[in-house]
Design a protein around this motif. Structure first.
Motif, PDB file in Angstrom:
ATOM      1  N   ILE A   1      77.266 -31.829  11.853  1.00  0.00           N
ATOM      2  CA  ILE A   1      78.281 -32.273  10.895  1.00  0.00           C
ATOM      3  C   ILE A   1      78.075 -31.576   9.546  1.00  0.00           C
ATOM      4  CG2 ILE A   1      79.070 -34.265   9.553  1.00  0.00           C
ATOM      5  CD1 ILE A   1      78.535 -35.951  12.109  1.00  0.00           C
ATOM      6  N   LEU A   2      76.827 -31.543   9.077  1.00  0.00           N
ATOM      7  CA  LEU A   2      76.562 -30.873   7.802  1.00  0.00           C
ATOM      8  C   LEU A   2      76.864 -29.385   7.867  1.00  0.00           C
ATOM      9  CD1 LEU A   2      73.288 -32.611   6.568  1.00  0.00           C
ATOM     10  CD2 LEU A   2      75.565 -32.775   5.569  1.00  0.00           C
ATOM     11  N   ALA A   3      76.586 -28.759   9.001  1.00  0.00           N
ATOM     12  CA  ALA A   3      76.898 -27.330   9.149  1.00  0.00           C
ATOM     13  C   ALA A   3      78.413 -27.097   9.102  1.00  0.00           C
ATOM     14  CB  ALA A   3      76.314 -26.790  10.453  1.00  0.00           C
ATOM     15  N   GLY A   4      79.173 -27.969   9.751  1.00  0.00           N
ATOM     16  CA  GLY A   4      80.637 -27.853   9.702  1.00  0.00           C
ATOM     17  C   GLY A   4      81.183 -28.040   8.299  1.00  0.00           C
ATOM     18  N   VAL A   5      80.661 -29.039   7.582  1.00  0.00           N
ATOM     19  CA  VAL A   5      81.087 -29.277   6.202  1.00  0.00           C
ATOM     20  C   VAL A   5      80.709 -28.079   5.324  1.00  0.00           C
ATOM     21  CG1 VAL A   5      80.708 -30.743   4.174  1.00  0.00           C
ATOM     22  CG2 VAL A   5      81.036 -31.787   6.408  1.00  0.00           C
ATOM     23  N   PHE A   6      79.528 -27.515   5.554  1.00  0.00           N
ATOM     24  CA  PHE A   6      79.073 -26.346   4.799  1.00  0.00           C
ATOM     25  C   PHE A   6      80.031 -25.171   4.994  1.00  0.00           C
ATOM     26  CE2 PHE A   6      76.625 -22.454   4.340  1.00  0.00           C
ATOM     27  CZ  PHE A   6      76.020 -22.635   3.108  1.00  0.00           C
ATOM     28  N   VAL A   7      80.427 -24.919   6.234  1.00  0.00           N
ATOM     29  CA  VAL A   7      81.337 -23.797   6.513  1.00  0.00           C
ATOM     30  C   VAL A   7      82.700 -24.041   5.874  1.00  0.00           C
ATOM     31  CG1 VAL A   7      82.589 -22.626   8.370  1.00  0.00           C
ATOM     32  CG2 VAL A   7      80.157 -23.043   8.592  1.00  0.00           C
ATOM     33  N   LEU A   8      83.218 -25.267   5.995  1.00  0.00           N
ATOM     34  CA  LEU A   8      84.526 -25.571   5.403  1.00  0.00           C
ATOM     35  C   LEU A   8      84.492 -25.455   3.877  1.00  0.00           C
ATOM     36  CD1 LEU A   8      85.695 -28.575   7.610  1.00  0.00           C
ATOM     37  CD2 LEU A   8      86.518 -26.222   7.645  1.00  0.00           C
ATOM     38  N   LEU A   9      83.424 -25.930   3.274  1.00  0.00           N
ATOM     39  CA  LEU A   9      83.298 -25.797   1.820  1.00  0.00           C
ATOM     40  C   LEU A   9      83.178 -24.329   1.403  1.00  0.00           C
ATOM     41  CD1 LEU A   9      80.976 -28.769   0.810  1.00  0.00           C
ATOM     42  CD2 LEU A   9      83.317 -28.368   0.058  1.00  0.00           C
TER      43      LEU A   9
ATOM     44  N   ARG B   1      73.190 -34.414  15.629  1.00  0.00           N
ATOM     45  CA  ARG B   1      74.577 -34.671  15.214  1.00  0.00           C
ATOM     46  C   ARG B   1      74.737 -34.455  13.707  1.00  0.00           C
ATOM     47  NH1 ARG B   1      74.515 -39.669  18.021  1.00  0.00           N
ATOM     48  NH2 ARG B   1      74.923 -39.178  20.185  1.00  0.00           N
ATOM     49  N   THR B   2      73.774 -34.948  12.946  1.00  0.00           N
ATOM     50  CA  THR B   2      73.842 -34.787  11.499  1.00  0.00           C
ATOM     51  C   THR B   2      73.805 -33.313  11.112  1.00  0.00           C
ATOM     52  OG1 THR B   2      72.690 -36.899  11.254  1.00  0.00           O
ATOM     53  CG2 THR B   2      72.780 -35.490   9.319  1.00  0.00           C
ATOM     54  N   THR B   3      72.994 -32.542  11.788  1.00  0.00           N
ATOM     55  CA  THR B   3      72.925 -31.099  11.521  1.00  0.00           C
ATOM     56  C   THR B   3      74.268 -30.439  11.815  1.00  0.00           C
ATOM     57  OG1 THR B   3      70.591 -31.084  12.087  1.00  0.00           O
ATOM     58  CG2 THR B   3      71.709 -28.963  12.099  1.00  0.00           C
TER      59      THR B   3
ATOM     60  N   ILE C   1      67.181 -29.975   8.852  1.00  0.00           N
ATOM     61  CA  ILE C   1      66.625 -28.981   9.787  1.00  0.00           C
ATOM     62  C   ILE C   1      65.100 -29.006   9.753  1.00  0.00           C
ATOM     63  CG2 ILE C   1      66.399 -26.494  10.199  1.00  0.00           C
ATOM     64  CD1 ILE C   1      69.351 -26.261   9.420  1.00  0.00           C
ATOM     65  N   LEU C   2      64.518 -29.159   8.574  1.00  0.00           N
ATOM     66  CA  LEU C   2      63.060 -29.171   8.473  1.00  0.00           C
ATOM     67  C   LEU C   2      62.434 -30.441   9.047  1.00  0.00           C
ATOM     68  CD1 LEU C   2      62.491 -27.566   4.958  1.00  0.00           C
ATOM     69  CD2 LEU C   2      62.105 -26.547   7.205  1.00  0.00           C
ATOM     70  N   VAL C   3      63.180 -31.537   9.088  1.00  0.00           N
ATOM     71  CA  VAL C   3      62.664 -32.796   9.631  1.00  0.00           C
ATOM     72  C   VAL C   3      62.600 -32.747  11.158  1.00  0.00           C
ATOM     73  CG1 VAL C   3      63.247 -35.249   9.915  1.00  0.00           C
ATOM     74  CG2 VAL C   3      63.323 -34.209   7.665  1.00  0.00           C
ATOM     75  N   GLN C   4      63.474 -31.983  11.766  1.00  0.00           N
ATOM     76  CA  GLN C   4      63.533 -31.952  13.232  1.00  0.00           C
ATOM     77  C   GLN C   4      62.274 -31.322  13.810  1.00  0.00           C
ATOM     78  OE1 GLN C   4      67.118 -30.107  14.613  1.00  0.00           O
ATOM     79  NE2 GLN C   4      68.414 -31.353  13.297  1.00  0.00           N
ATOM     80  N   ARG C   5      61.952 -31.736  15.011  1.00  0.00           N
ATOM     81  CA  ARG C   5      60.816 -31.147  15.724  1.00  0.00           C
ATOM     82  C   ARG C   5      61.225 -29.791  16.264  1.00  0.00           C
ATOM     83  NH1 ARG C   5      58.518 -35.409  19.855  1.00  0.00           N
ATOM     84  NH2 ARG C   5      56.996 -33.742  20.056  1.00  0.00           N
ATOM     85  N   SER C   6      60.288 -28.885  16.339  1.00  0.00           N
ATOM     86  CA  SER C   6      60.612 -27.535  16.793  1.00  0.00           C
ATOM     87  C   SER C   6      60.791 -27.475  18.302  1.00  0.00           C
ATOM     88  CB  SER C   6      59.519 -26.554  16.367  1.00  0.00           C
ATOM     89  OG  SER C   6      58.288 -26.936  16.943  1.00  0.00           O
ATOM     90  N   GLU C   7      60.220 -28.421  19.027  1.00  0.00           N
ATOM     91  CA  GLU C   7      60.401 -28.462  20.475  1.00  0.00           C
ATOM     92  C   GLU C   7      61.479 -29.472  20.806  1.00  0.00           C
ATOM     93  OE1 GLU C   7      56.868 -31.574  21.418  1.00  0.00           O
ATOM     94  OE2 GLU C   7      56.331 -29.591  20.691  1.00  0.00           O
ATOM     95  N   GLY C   8      61.990 -29.436  22.009  1.00  0.00           N
ATOM     96  CA  GLY C   8      62.931 -30.477  22.393  1.00  0.00           C
ATOM     97  C   GLY C   8      64.230 -29.979  22.960  1.00  0.00           C
ATOM     98  N   GLY C   9      64.489 -28.712  23.018  1.00  0.00           N
ATOM     99  CA  GLY C   9      65.652 -28.229  23.749  1.00  0.00           C
ATOM    100  C   GLY C   9      66.902 -28.054  22.927  1.00  0.00           C
ATOM    101  N   GLY C  10      67.088 -28.785  21.869  1.00  0.00           N
ATOM    102  CA  GLY C  10      68.275 -28.612  21.034  1.00  0.00           C
ATOM    103  C   GLY C  10      69.564 -28.889  21.771  1.00  0.00           C
TER     104      GLY C  10
ATOM    105  N   THR D   1      71.456 -28.393   0.536  1.00  0.00           N
ATOM    106  CA  THR D   1      70.120 -28.973   0.410  1.00  0.00           C
ATOM    107  C   THR D   1      69.863 -29.995   1.512  1.00  0.00           C
ATOM    108  OG1 THR D   1      70.279 -28.660  -1.976  1.00  0.00           O
ATOM    109  CG2 THR D   1      68.556 -30.144  -1.189  1.00  0.00           C
ATOM    110  N   ALA D   2      70.853 -30.841   1.786  1.00  0.00           N
ATOM    111  CA  ALA D   2      70.710 -31.831   2.860  1.00  0.00           C
ATOM    112  C   ALA D   2      70.557 -31.150   4.212  1.00  0.00           C
ATOM    113  CB  ALA D   2      71.914 -32.769   2.865  1.00  0.00           C
ATOM    114  N   LEU D   3      71.289 -30.065   4.426  1.00  0.00           N
ATOM    115  CA  LEU D   3      71.193 -29.335   5.689  1.00  0.00           C
ATOM    116  C   LEU D   3      69.798 -28.747   5.878  1.00  0.00           C
ATOM    117  CD1 LEU D   3      72.791 -28.355   8.164  1.00  0.00           C
ATOM    118  CD2 LEU D   3      73.495 -26.387   6.839  1.00  0.00           C
ATOM    119  N   VAL D   4      69.248 -28.177   4.838  1.00  0.00           N
ATOM    120  CA  VAL D   4      67.891 -27.632   4.922  1.00  0.00           C
ATOM    121  C   VAL D   4      66.891 -28.747   5.209  1.00  0.00           C
ATOM    122  CG1 VAL D   4      66.055 -26.557   3.560  1.00  0.00           C
ATOM    123  CG2 VAL D   4      68.357 -25.605   3.511  1.00  0.00           C
ATOM    124  N   ALA D   5      67.037 -29.886   4.530  1.00  0.00           N
ATOM    125  CA  ALA D   5      66.119 -31.006   4.728  1.00  0.00           C
ATOM    126  C   ALA D   5      66.199 -31.551   6.153  1.00  0.00           C
ATOM    127  CB  ALA D   5      66.420 -32.114   3.722  1.00  0.00           C
TER     128      ALA D   5
END
Length: 124
Positions: free
Chosen positions: A56-64, A52-54, A21-30, A15-19
């Motif tokens: 870290i959360l993605a890594g935790v998601f994969v490990l879990l 960075r938060t995305t 991702i949705l807060v980030q701007r769609s432009e900006g290069g990533g 849920t935090a990962l989805v939130a």
């Protein structure tokens, strides 16, 4: 018990990962953007923080996910082995069935084991 706890944590991380991702701007290069000396209060600093938060959360998601899959396979493993079929053997093979009666002399000779000899002559 551990499985349920990890499952709840996994749902919270998802849920935090989805939130995030949705807060980030769609432009900006990533991933192609470089560092910025502006700090955390600038727009660039906030974007770096969200990136960075995305990650870290993605890594935790994969490990879990891996941990939950491992726990599920261990908990579902059979504790005993079914030995009900051990020692049972197949029925003994019976004698070969007789060849069907036929009016064809070649079929009758083949059924009796006859055939053409190695020199090309028919057996006698």
């Amino acid at each position: 018990m551990l499985f349920t706890f990890l499952l709840v944590v996994h749902i919270i991380v998802a849920t935090a990962l989805v939130a995030i991702i949705l807060v980030q701007r769609s432009e900006g290069g990533g991933l192609t953007s470089g560092g910025s000396p502006g700090g955390l209060m600038s727009a660039r600093g906030a974007a770096d923080f969200l990136t960075r938060t995305t990650a870290i959360l993605a890594g935790v998601f994969v490990l879990l996910s891996i941990a939950l899959a491992a726990l599920a396979s261990v908990e579902r493993a059979p504790s005993t082995i079914d030995t009900s079929l051990v020692g049972k053997t197949a029925a003994p093979a019976s004698a070969p069935a007789p060849a069907p009666v036929s009016d064809d002399p070649l079929a009758a000779a083949a059924a009796q084991g006859g055939g053409i000899a190695s020199n090309g002559a028919a057996p006698q």
